[in-house]
Design an enzyme around this catalytic site. Structure first.
Site, mmCIF file in Angstrom:
data_model
loop_
_atom_site.group_PDB
_atom_site.id
_atom_site.type_symbol
_atom_site.label_atom_id
_atom_site.label_comp_id
_atom_site.label_asym_id
_atom_site.label_seq_id
_atom_site.Cartn_x
_atom_site.Cartn_y
_atom_site.Cartn_z
ATOM 1 N N GLU A 204 25.423 -21.172 11.410
ATOM 2 C CA GLU A 204 25.127 -22.477 11.259
ATOM 3 C C GLU A 204 24.697 -22.848 12.902
ATOM 4 O OE1 GLU A 204 25.156 -24.654 9.155
ATOM 5 O OE2 GLU A 204 26.296 -23.549 7.424
ATOM 6 N N TYR B 185 29.319 -31.854 12.401
ATOM 7 C CA TYR B 185 28.581 -31.101 11.498
ATOM 8 C C TYR B 185 29.052 -29.686 11.141
ATOM 9 C CZ TYR B 185 25.240 -27.949 8.962
ATOM 10 O OH TYR B 185 25.051 -27.100 8.097
ATOM 11 N N ASP C 209 24.463 -33.300 7.341
ATOM 12 C CA ASP C 209 23.466 -32.879 8.299
ATOM 13 C C ASP C 209 22.228 -33.753 8.163
ATOM 14 O OD1 ASP C 209 22.758 -31.873 5.932
ATOM 15 O OD2 ASP C 209 21.607 -30.250 6.982
ATOM 16 N N CYS D 175 14.352 -32.856 -2.026
ATOM 17 C CA CYS D 175 14.244 -34.102 -1.458
ATOM 18 C C CYS D 175 13.890 -34.172 -0.054
ATOM 19 C CB CYS D 175 15.831 -34.703 -1.732
ATOM 20 S SG CYS D 175 15.784 -36.546 -1.286
ATOM 21 N N CYS E 97 10.445 -35.526 -6.800
ATOM 22 C CA CYS E 97 11.247 -36.210 -7.579
ATOM 23 C C CYS E 97 11.437 -35.685 -8.940
ATOM 24 C CB CYS E 97 10.997 -37.763 -7.585
ATOM 25 S SG CYS E 97 11.269 -38.601 -5.661
ATOM 26 N N CYS F 147 13.794 -33.200 -9.502
ATOM 27 C CA CYS F 147 15.143 -33.715 -8.949
ATOM 28 C C CYS F 147 16.174 -33.753 -10.013
ATOM 29 C CB CYS F 147 15.014 -34.877 -8.260
ATOM 30 S SG CYS F 147 16.764 -35.198 -7.276
ATOM 31 N N CYS G 191 19.160 -41.942 -8.432
ATOM 32 C CA CYS G 191 18.589 -42.253 -7.314
ATOM 33 C C CYS G 191 18.017 -43.825 -7.156
ATOM 34 C CB CYS G 191 17.463 -41.342 -7.200
ATOM 35 S SG CYS G 191 16.681 -41.454 -5.389
#
Length: 330
Positions: A17, A98, A116, A168, A175, A178, A184
């Site tokens: 991370e 985060y 994030d 995304c 899309c 998705c 959305c």
DNA sequence: CACTCGTGGAA
DNA sequence: TTTCCAAGAGT
């Protein structure tokens, strides 16, 4: 780390991370493998010399992360283990909102709200938030928290980030494939690709500087930069004029120009003039390192570029030693 | 809160 | 070539 299979090693979660902060997976991969090979546990890393960690981090950028990494490892080693709460994690150097949430969710199965850049984008689109970043962050966090599950929060967090990274995406979101298109609002309004809106960024000023690469026989003059500021704590050649310092050359010598290196930092662009000389007098700063013990891989990107112009035996001589404008100016 | 802090790949 | 920007944190 199979999905839903218990918990991942907190050390590896933390290390990955931190490396992934503002850095792509592709760039991180080899560094992560190298670090975990050299230092399999947080205790191993805590025992490592600062300069070796800095050398291994060289090239990844944002060097405060490397300095904080060592400090954090030593704090955790002193504690005996990683804290298992977001608050405890966030108190450690280099672990912010985060990263503390991500470690809490992924390594300790806690239902933390992990936000994030990917999540910001996904949430902005799901709710068609028109307010530009960073002003919209508080609202994004509220909406993200409201949909954070208590079941498998680590898998959920990684799924949200993967969604943002692969479907995304910032430009040309996919899309059509998705999995949450029915929820959305941005897609419904036909503005998915335009979100999240962002405040215009300032233009980068152009800076000039000079770097001196001095040789003494088969040794080269280097220095370790101060911990604070640009390229803090990294191995470098003495330089000036671009980072706030205005020091003279590190030694009295017959310096001559090798060329120009162009480099772009986060908030400015740099043209660095590369000077070289054979040193006949002791340098006033820095230290001489035998070329046999010197490796350019321990240098940050900027200094590697400079070294490419000065190294004694260029494996592949650059076709152009000078950048800039070859046309006019002699 | 605005600014500092790297790098390299993609469009 | 230019622009954007990538799993942010510290001050």
């Amino acid at each position: 780390m199979p999905p839903g299979q218990g918990r991942a090693d907190p050390y590896r979660v933390w290390l990955s991370e931190v490396m992934l902060q503002q850095t792509t997976v592709v760039a991180v991969k080899s560094y992560f493998e190298r670090f975990t090979q050299l230092w399999p546990t947080v205790q191993d890393l805590a025992a490592a010399p600062d300069d070796q960690v800095m050398a291994e981090w060289a090239g990844l950028g944002y060097y405060a992360r490397a300095r904080n990494l060592v400090a954090c490892a030593r704090a955790v080693a002193a504690l005996g283990q990683f804290p298992d709460t977001r608050e405890g994690l966030a108190a450690l150097p280099g672990i912010g909102p985060y990263t503390s949430a991500a470690i809490g969710a992924i390594a300790f199965d806690r239902p933390e709200t992990v936000v994030d850049g990917n999540v910001e984008r996904v949430i902005s689109r799901l709710h068609a938030l028109e307010e530009p970043l960073p002003a919209s962050k508080p609202e994004i966090y509220r909406l993200a928290a409201a949909q954070t599950p208590t079941l498998r929060p680590g898998d959920y967090a990684q799924a949200m980030m993967d969604l943002g990274a692969t479907i995304c995406t910032p430009r040309s979101p996919a899309c059509g494939i998705c999995p949450v298109i029915e929820f959305c609002q941005a897609r419904r309004l036909g503005i998915a690709a335009e979100l999240p809106r962002k405040m215009p960024k300032k233009a980068k000023p152009q800076r000039q500087g000079t770097v001196w690469i001095g040789f003494s026989g088969s040794s080269v003059l280097v220095e370790t930069r101060p911990d604070k500021g640009l390229l803090g704590g990294t191995l470098a050649f003495p330089s000036a004029g671009w980072d706030g310092s205005d020091l003279p050359p590190p030694a009295l010598a017959d310096w001559h120009e090798l060329g120009l290196v162009r480099h772009v930092f986060t908030h400015f662009a740099l043209d660095l003039t590369v000077m070289t000389a054979e040193l006949t007098l002791p340098p006033e700063r820095g230290r001489l390192v035998p070329l046999g013990e010197f490796s350019a891989t321990a240098l940050p990107g900027l200094m590697r570029k400079a070294w490419a112009l000065a190294r004694p035996n260029p494996a592949r001589p650059a076709t152009t030693r000078r950048h800039g404008k070859p046309t006019s100016e002699t």
